[in-house]
Write a protein that holds these residues in place. Structure first.
Motif, PDB file in Angstrom:
ATOM      1  N   ASP A   1      46.724  45.074  32.235  1.00  0.00           N
ATOM      2  CA  ASP A   1      47.088  46.459  32.522  1.00  0.00           C
ATOM      3  C   ASP A   1      48.603  46.596  32.660  1.00  0.00           C
ATOM      4  O   ASP A   1      49.278  45.750  33.252  1.00  0.00           O
ATOM      5  CB  ASP A   1      46.390  46.937  33.799  1.00  0.00           C
ATOM      6  CG  ASP A   1      46.752  46.095  35.001  1.00  0.00           C
ATOM      7  OD1 ASP A   1      46.383  44.901  35.032  1.00  0.00           O
ATOM      8  OD2 ASP A   1      47.423  46.622  35.924  1.00  0.00           O
TER       9      ASP A   1
ATOM     10  N   PRO B   1      44.557  50.483  34.938  1.00  0.00           N
ATOM     11  CA  PRO B   1      43.172  50.067  35.167  1.00  0.00           C
ATOM     12  C   PRO B   1      42.400  51.137  35.931  1.00  0.00           C
ATOM     13  O   PRO B   1      42.977  51.866  36.753  1.00  0.00           O
ATOM     14  CB  PRO B   1      43.332  48.814  36.032  1.00  0.00           C
ATOM     15  CG  PRO B   1      44.574  49.091  36.839  1.00  0.00           C
ATOM     16  CD  PRO B   1      45.477  49.909  35.940  1.00  0.00           C
TER      17      PRO B   1
ATOM     18  N   VAL C   1      40.368  48.528  31.333  1.00  0.00           N
ATOM     19  CA  VAL C   1      41.721  48.823  30.868  1.00  0.00           C
ATOM     20  C   VAL C   1      41.672  49.131  29.371  1.00  0.00           C
ATOM     21  O   VAL C   1      41.293  48.267  28.571  1.00  0.00           O
ATOM     22  CB  VAL C   1      42.670  47.628  31.102  1.00  0.00           C
ATOM     23  CG1 VAL C   1      44.090  47.975  30.651  1.00  0.00           C
ATOM     24  CG2 VAL C   1      42.666  47.205  32.565  1.00  0.00           C
TER      25      VAL C   1
END
Length: 617
Positions: free
Chosen positions: A427, A498, A557
């Motif tokens: 992420d 995320p 993600v």
């Protein structure tokens, strides 16, 4: 008990704040035994051993006890028991002696609270200690005059001790204080910002340590060191104007950097500002900041079944811990309770808790290399990060310091393994591999530009790979642009924010829109590729439970992937996240010119000059 089901009620008054501390204190106090002059609440033992770990827990509770003791609000039996443990711990002939203070000793860290205690409640302590106990305490603390300490925030600990000596009537040394302030001044970057040691990070240690101690000193030592105290207040005033941007309207702070297991120590600066009477913001604003932040934490799953603070962040997790974290380390959070040294009539407690003052939707912090953003459209509070590095290789330093973005709402993920995308913390990172499943991302970088509308930095994951990156905040969301010059064939993966996810994540993912929505929370995360030549495909990476620092479930993600041949490549994407997915979002147009790239959005044109040569330093 003040809490039930590991959640505490909303706190609005001094009485309720005191009850909250007393509840937290009582849960730990019940774990004491006669094995140590301290308290050990778990079996996570750091390098400095069980005895010092137990002493650490005990000492960190005193950040809440000493302010109450100064107000005469600590039960006599508890006071007597605390003093007994202090007496045992500072008596070289006692089996529970904490030990002589060595160079670079964890004991030095825990000494700071005793300096504050002598300053705040020295007479109360002296009245209840036998003369020989008092003298042994003073002698034990004096050892810090001769012990070596790291050149970082620890430099304030001898200052706190000498301040305590001064204000409780013991002999003290202004020369020692000035010597350590001289070193602290070398860390000062300007505009209220310190680095945590020369050329080290600019993170929460600014607020919960360097300015926290400085504000206590500025109030209590004004008659002895007026020029220094005025300087400390001026610096804190400047820092406050930037630091307030780290806190969302609901009280949550942006997750960034190390030592995050200290949790609500993130707002300790505002408690110290209230204690010192710093006038940057009205008392009601400070009260609102402190109480909203505390309330936000107390609604999270941060207590175990005994009511003891766990090592972790949004929940119990050793993955976030550093090697210096012991079971009682989280109780540095008790620094927030410094406001209990203020009585009910003080303007802090007498004022209504006020919301955050009006502030700009984005604020550049050049000394931190960051832009803090309030995205009101998407309901997202986060920062764009030019990159820092802690100097020492702490656990998960890349995740804590090198992400392109960090959020108060979504936190960030921690790495489990360099192999495979699911265990990598992809992420808010651009990760690269040599087609072997082992990925590298940004570790260190050179910051080139930090302005309200642009972050620009350069980094090299391999000696023959140089990446020029720009982060550009938009009206909602932000743009990332990377010019990759590589001498080797690479696979690239770039991740967005995320989001917590349970159940089948693919049912919550729209690959065409590049959007993943968390059904449980309503959060969304979106990645749209805008690369002018080399298109990237969008997919979803699902990290295992406890990867994210705020949410213990799996973490999804959206990512953009593409292979890169040797040569120059331009990668560009739109990144969006928050609580309110917009119906439509205007996307920038990216135009590749021979010597520059144009980013066009809403009639605004950004010209980004392309690097002519690749220089690896």
């Amino acid at each position: 008990m003040f809490f039930s089901d590991n959640k505490l009620p909303q706190i609005q008054t001094r009485r309720e704040t005191k009850a909250c501390f007393n509840t937290l204190f009582a849960a730990v106090w019940q774990q004491r035994n006669d094995d140590y002059a301290g308290i050990l609440t778990g079996n996570r033992i750091p390098l400095y051993g069980e005895k010092t770990a137990a002493m650490e827990t005990f000492s960190r509770l005193l950040w809440g006890i000493f302010p109450l003791l100064a107000q005469g609000e600590v039960n006599d039996d508890i006071t007597a028991e605390i003093i007994r443990r202090m007496a045992e711990g500072t008596d070289p002939s006692h089996p529970h002696y904490w030990g002589d203070v060595q160079d670079f000793d964890q004991l030095s860290v825990e000494m700071a609270v005793f300096g504050a205690g002598l300053a705040l409640a020295g007479q109360q302590l002296r009245d209840q200690m036998r003369d020989e106990e008092w003298q042994r305490l003073i002698a034990w603390l004096r050892q810090l005059r001769h012990a070596k300490i790291p050149a970082n925030n620890w430099t304030f600990f001898p200052v706190m001790i000498e301040m305590g000596f001064c204000l409780c009537g013991e002999s003290w040394s202004m020369d020692i204080i000035q010597q350590h302030f001289s070193r602290l001044d070398s860390f000062y970057c300007g505009d209220g910002w310190y680095s945590d040691g020369l050329n080290r990070p600019r993170d929460y240690y600014n607020g919960m340590a360097l300015h926290f101690y400085g504000l206590i000193y500025s109030r209590l030592m004004a008659d002895y060191d007026p020029q220094r105290c005025a300087m400390l207040r001026e610096r804190a005033d400047l820092f406050a104007r930037d630091f307030i941007c780290f806190f969302n309207h609901d009280g949550a702070a942006i997750a960034f950097g190390r030592s995050m297991t200290y949790r609500f120590a993130q707002a300790a600066f505002w408690s110290a500002a209230a204690f010192a009477g710093l006038s940057t913001f009205p008392p009601g604003v400070l009260k609102g900041l402190v109480l909203r932040h505390l309330n936000d934490w107390l609604q999270r799953d941060i207590l175990d079944a005994r009511g003891v603070l766990t090592v972790g962040y949004g929940y119990a997790s050793d993955l976030i811990a550093e090697e210096y974290n012991a079971p009682g380390s989280p109780y540095w959070a008790c620094k927030l309770f410094l406001v209990l040294a203020l009585n009910d009539d003080h303007p802090f407690w007498a004022s209504d808790a006020l919301p955050l003052p009006a502030r700009e939707p984005r604020r550049a912090l050049p000394h931190a290399g960051q832009i803090v953003i309030d995205d009101a459209v998407a309901g997202h509070h986060y920062l764009l990060n030019g990159g820092q590095w802690p100097g020492k290789n702490y656990a998960n330093s890349e995740s804590k310091y090198s992400k392109f973005a960090c959020s108060s709402l979504l936190g960030f993920n921690l790495e489990r393994s360099r192999y495979g995308m699911e265990l990598n913390a992809c992420d808010s990172m651009l990760l690269l591999s040599e087609h072997d499943g082992y990925y590298r991302g940004r570790r260190t970088s050179e910051l080139k530009t930090c302005m309200e509308n642009e972050l620009h930095f350069v980094w090299s994951p391999w000696p023959d790979v140089t990446i020029y990156s720009w982060l550009l905040p938009l009206a909602s969301g932000h743009l990332r642009l990377h010019v990759v010059n590589t001498a080797r064939s690479l696979h690239s993966v770039e991740g967005g924010f995320p989001v917590p996810i349970t159940g089948d994540p693919q049912r919550s993912f729209d690959a065409c829109a590049g959007t993943c929505i968390s059904p449980q929370h309503g959060f969304f995360s979106r990645m749209v590729d805008l690369s002018p030549v080399l298109a990237r495909s969008c997919s979803l990476i699902v990290s295992p439970p406890a990867s994210n620092i705020l949410y213990p479930c799996c973490s999804a993600v959206p990512v953009l992937q593409q292979d890169l041949d040797p040569g120059e490549h331009i990668l560009c994407c739109f990144v969006h996240a928050g609580t309110t997915p917009p119906d439509e979002t205007a996307l920038p147009e990216i135009i590749r010119q021979p010597q520059h790239i144009q980013v066009v959005l809403d009639a605004h044109v950004y010209d980004i000059p392309l690097p002519c040569t690749v220089t690896v330093e």
